[in-house]
Design a protein around this motif. Structure first.
Motif, PDB file in Angstrom:
ATOM      1  N   VAL A  71       0.868  -6.466   5.760  1.00 43.85           N
ATOM      2  CA  VAL A  71       0.984  -5.861   4.434  1.00 43.85           C
ATOM      3  C   VAL A  71       1.944  -4.669   4.507  1.00 43.85           C
ATOM      4  O   VAL A  71       1.820  -3.812   5.386  1.00 43.85           O
ATOM      5  CB  VAL A  71      -0.388  -5.404   3.884  1.00 43.85           C
ATOM      6  N   PRO A  72       2.968  -4.590   3.632  1.00 43.68           N
ATOM      7  CA  PRO A  72       3.902  -3.464   3.687  1.00 43.68           C
ATOM      8  C   PRO A  72       3.251  -2.155   3.254  1.00 43.68           C
ATOM      9  O   PRO A  72       2.486  -2.124   2.286  1.00 43.68           O
ATOM     10  CB  PRO A  72       5.022  -3.875   2.721  1.00 43.68           C
ATOM     11  N   VAL A  73       3.577  -1.082   3.984  1.00 42.99           N
ATOM     12  CA  VAL A  73       2.982   0.231   3.722  1.00 42.99           C
ATOM     13  C   VAL A  73       4.085   1.266   3.528  1.00 42.99           C
ATOM     14  O   VAL A  73       4.981   1.401   4.365  1.00 42.99           O
ATOM     15  CB  VAL A  73       2.059   0.660   4.873  1.00 42.99           C
ATOM     16  N   LEU A  74       4.018   1.971   2.404  1.00 44.35           N
ATOM     17  CA  LEU A  74       4.933   3.068   2.103  1.00 44.35           C
ATOM     18  C   LEU A  74       4.172   4.373   2.293  1.00 44.35           C
ATOM     19  O   LEU A  74       3.204   4.651   1.572  1.00 44.35           O
ATOM     20  CB  LEU A  74       5.442   2.962   0.664  1.00 44.35           C
ATOM     21  N   PHE A  75       4.567   5.192   3.259  1.00 39.51           N
ATOM     22  CA  PHE A  75       3.897   6.457   3.527  1.00 39.51           C
ATOM     23  C   PHE A  75       4.382   7.558   2.591  1.00 39.51           C
ATOM     24  O   PHE A  75       5.569   7.626   2.251  1.00 39.51           O
ATOM     25  CB  PHE A  75       4.126   6.902   4.968  1.00 39.51           C
ATOM     26  N   LEU A  76       3.439   8.422   2.197  1.00 34.91           N
ATOM     27  CA  LEU A  76       3.754   9.662   1.494  1.00 34.91           C
ATOM     28  C   LEU A  76       3.524  10.799   2.481  1.00 34.91           C
ATOM     29  O   LEU A  76       2.411  10.953   2.997  1.00 34.91           O
ATOM     30  CB  LEU A  76       2.851   9.847   0.266  1.00 34.91           C
ATOM     31  N   THR A  77       4.557  11.597   2.759  1.00 39.85           N
ATOM     32  CA  THR A  77       4.423  12.689   3.720  1.00 39.85           C
ATOM     33  C   THR A  77       4.679  14.025   3.046  1.00 39.85           C
ATOM     34  O   THR A  77       5.329  14.099   1.995  1.00 39.85           O
ATOM     35  CB  THR A  77       5.411  12.531   4.884  1.00 39.85           C
ATOM     36  N   ALA A  78       4.160  15.093   3.659  1.00 37.99           N
ATOM     37  CA  ALA A  78       4.359  16.438   3.137  1.00 37.99           C
ATOM     38  C   ALA A  78       5.808  16.878   3.341  1.00 37.99           C
ATOM     39  O   ALA A  78       6.507  16.395   4.243  1.00 37.99           O
ATOM     40  CB  ALA A  78       3.416  17.417   3.830  1.00 37.99           C
ATOM     41  N   LYS A  79       6.249  17.779   2.503  1.00 37.91           N
ATOM     42  CA  LYS A  79       7.624  18.301   2.602  1.00 37.91           C
ATOM     43  C   LYS A  79       7.853  18.923   3.982  1.00 37.91           C
ATOM     44  O   LYS A  79       7.007  19.633   4.509  1.00 37.91           O
ATOM     45  CB  LYS A  79       7.852  19.348   1.512  1.00 37.91           C
ATOM     46  N   ASP A  80       9.020  18.613   4.563  1.00 34.12           N
ATOM     47  CA  ASP A  80       9.445  19.145   5.854  1.00 34.12           C
ATOM     48  C   ASP A  80       8.590  18.653   7.022  1.00 34.12           C
ATOM     49  O   ASP A  80       8.683  19.197   8.124  1.00 34.12           O
ATOM     50  CB  ASP A  80       9.435  20.688   5.859  1.00 34.12           C
ATOM     51  N   ALA A  81       7.731  17.640   6.794  1.00 34.55           N
ATOM     52  CA  ALA A  81       6.904  17.113   7.890  1.00 34.55           C
ATOM     53  C   ALA A  81       7.639  15.949   8.546  1.00 34.55           C
ATOM     54  O   ALA A  81       7.225  14.794   8.473  1.00 34.55           O
ATOM     55  CB  ALA A  81       5.538  16.682   7.373  1.00 34.55           C
ATOM     56  N   VAL A 136       0.852  -1.198   0.000  1.00 38.15           N
ATOM     57  CA  VAL A 136       0.000   0.000   0.000  1.00 38.15           C
ATOM     58  C   VAL A 136       0.882   1.241   0.000  1.00 38.15           C
ATOM     59  O   VAL A 136       1.855   1.322   0.754  1.00 38.15           O
ATOM     60  CB  VAL A 136      -0.916   0.038   1.249  1.00 38.15           C
ATOM     61  N   VAL A 137       0.550   2.197  -0.885  1.00 39.07           N
ATOM     62  CA  VAL A 137       1.150   3.534  -0.851  1.00 39.07           C
ATOM     63  C   VAL A 137       0.110   4.432  -0.200  1.00 39.07           C
ATOM     64  O   VAL A 137      -1.006   4.559  -0.712  1.00 39.07           O
ATOM     65  CB  VAL A 137       1.494   4.042  -2.261  1.00 39.07           C
ATOM     66  N   LEU A 138       0.449   5.057   0.930  1.00 32.63           N
ATOM     67  CA  LEU A 138      -0.557   5.709   1.761  1.00 32.63           C
ATOM     68  C   LEU A 138      -0.123   7.104   2.184  1.00 32.63           C
ATOM     69  O   LEU A 138       0.914   7.268   2.825  1.00 32.63           O
ATOM     70  CB  LEU A 138      -0.818   4.846   3.004  1.00 32.63           C
ATOM     71  N   SER A 139      -0.937   8.108   1.834  1.00 33.25           N
ATOM     72  CA  SER A 139      -0.679   9.469   2.288  1.00 33.25           C
ATOM     73  C   SER A 139      -0.965   9.579   3.787  1.00 33.25           C
ATOM     74  O   SER A 139      -1.917   8.977   4.296  1.00 33.25           O
ATOM     75  CB  SER A 139      -1.556  10.458   1.522  1.00 33.25           C
ATOM     76  N   THR A 140      -0.138  10.370   4.496  1.00 36.76           N
ATOM     77  CA  THR A 140      -0.367  10.551   5.932  1.00 36.76           C
ATOM     78  C   THR A 140      -1.546  11.469   6.213  1.00 36.76           C
ATOM     79  O   THR A 140      -2.098  11.460   7.308  1.00 36.76           O
ATOM     80  CB  THR A 140       0.890  11.119   6.617  1.00 36.76           C
ATOM     81  N   THR A 141      -1.943  12.285   5.214  1.00 33.80           N
ATOM     82  CA  THR A 141      -3.066  13.218   5.402  1.00 33.80           C
ATOM     83  C   THR A 141      -4.160  12.914   4.398  1.00 33.80           C
ATOM     84  O   THR A 141      -3.938  12.922   3.193  1.00 33.80           O
ATOM     85  CB  THR A 141      -2.594  14.672   5.228  1.00 33.80           C
ATOM     86  N   LEU A 142      -5.356  12.638   4.912  1.00 29.94           N
ATOM     87  CA  LEU A 142      -6.518  12.345   4.080  1.00 29.94           C
ATOM     88  C   LEU A 142      -7.696  13.138   4.604  1.00 29.94           C
ATOM     89  O   LEU A 142      -7.704  13.569   5.763  1.00 29.94           O
ATOM     90  CB  LEU A 142      -6.822  10.839   4.116  1.00 29.94           C
ATOM     91  N   PRO A 143      -8.734  13.356   3.791  1.00 35.98           N
ATOM     92  CA  PRO A 143      -9.824  14.247   4.205  1.00 35.98           C
ATOM     93  C   PRO A 143     -10.639  13.762   5.388  1.00 35.98           C
ATOM     94  O   PRO A 143     -11.155  14.578   6.171  1.00 35.98           O
ATOM     95  CB  PRO A 143     -10.704  14.345   2.946  1.00 35.98           C
ATOM     96  N   ASP A 144     -10.781  12.442   5.560  1.00 37.15           N
ATOM     97  CA  ASP A 144     -11.676  11.947   6.615  1.00 37.15           C
ATOM     98  C   ASP A 144     -10.955  11.358   7.821  1.00 37.15           C
ATOM     99  O   ASP A 144     -11.537  11.249   8.899  1.00 37.15           O
ATOM    100  CB  ASP A 144     -12.646  10.916   6.039  1.00 37.15           C
ATOM    101  N   MET A 145      -9.713  10.955   7.662  1.00 37.03           N
ATOM    102  CA  MET A 145      -8.942  10.421   8.792  1.00 37.03           C
ATOM    103  C   MET A 145      -7.467  10.460   8.425  1.00 37.03           C
ATOM    104  O   MET A 145      -7.105  10.546   7.254  1.00 37.03           O
ATOM    105  CB  MET A 145      -9.380   8.991   9.140  1.00 37.03           C
ATOM    106  N   ASP A 146      -6.598  10.428   9.425  1.00 37.95           N
ATOM    107  CA  ASP A 146      -5.168  10.490   9.108  1.00 37.95           C
ATOM    108  C   ASP A 146      -4.651   9.114   8.694  1.00 37.95           C
ATOM    109  O   ASP A 146      -5.276   8.075   8.931  1.00 37.95           O
ATOM    110  CB  ASP A 146      -4.365  11.031  10.289  1.00 37.95           C
TER     111      ASP A 146
END
Length: 245
Positions: free
Chosen positions: A92-102, A67-77
């Motif tokens: 299941v392996p999860v690759l997080f996508l984070t905002a710059k400098d976060a 899973v490629v998963l953003s840390t910020t989503l509209p309904d839950m983190d």
């Protein structure tokens, strides 16, 4: 397992020979579209979701290998989504996508059980490379000879043209081999008669499409005789191969 794709790169496959599955979750459509396109180029099956609820629902139905998963989503983190996904798909392996400098998101994601993290904006090549590493390490892809296709207990060596099922050698004609190879390169996928004609015979037989039925029957006698069937007919749609029940 691994094999070589038409694009010339090494393609990861599940142990049963079916394509690796990846779920991409981000609320930015441009990101999900970009990653989905790049990962499909790898030969993988891709589903996407734009929010946490959709991610959990799709994960339950799709059963992804990563899973490629953003840390910020509209309904839950993303950390909440990770917890719910792992409830359905332990390990299941999860690759997080984070905002710059976060930096705090990166640390929190890895601490909560994420396997890796990439900061936006990112390079697509980096995401693909990291996913390949995660999938290999998780065991979702079984590394075997690059020339061998495997579906269930059936194996086909594209270099030596050897075919076996359950360890028993099966002798095929050149045309039977090409037909079986096409089926095994597309496990669980229904292939229509026109698709098979175009791939195996390289031209349209017109009114003689029953040649496909004939060769499917030849294969069944050799592959399925006295065993649980692997080659199936979907009436009005085509044929598929899948591991025996």
């Amino acid at each position: 397992m691994t094999t070589t794709s038409p694009q010339g790169h090494t393609e990861l496959l599940r142990p049963d020979g079916s394509p690796v599955r990846v779920l991409v979750v981000d609320d930015e459509e441009s990101i999900t579209d970009l990653l989905s396109m790049a990962l499909r180029y790898e030969g993988w099956q891709i589903r996407s979701a734009r929010d946490g609820q959709g991610a959990v629902r799709t994960g339950r139905e799709f059963r992804p290998d990563a899973v490629v998963l953003s840390t910020t989503l509209p309904d839950m983190d993303g950390l909440t989504v990770l917890g719910r996904l792992r409830g359905e798909l332990p390990g299941v392996p999860v690759l997080f996508l984070t905002a710059k400098d976060a930096a705090e998101d990166r640390v929190a994601g890895l601490t909560a059980g994420g396997d890796d993290c990439v900061t936006k904006p990112f390079g697509v090549e980096e995401v693909v490379a990291r996913l390949r590493g995660l999938i290999r390490r998780s065991g979702a892809a079984d590394r075997r000879s690059a020339s061998v296709l495997v579906v269930g207990d059936l194996s086909l060596d594209e270099d030596s043209h050897e075919v076996s099922r359950g360890g028993e050698d099966i002798h095929l004609t050149a045309t039977e081999f090409e037909l079986l190879r096409f089926l095994m390169r597309n496990p669980r996928r229904v292939l229509s008669k026109p698709q098979i004609l175009d791939r195996v015979w390289s031209y349209d037989f017109g009114g003689q499409a029953n040649v496909v039925e004939l060769y499917i029957s030849y294969l069944r006698r050799k592959i399925d005789a006295g065993r649980e069937p692997m080659i199936h007919t979907r009436r009005g749609a085509g044929y598929l191969i899948k591991p025996a029940a």
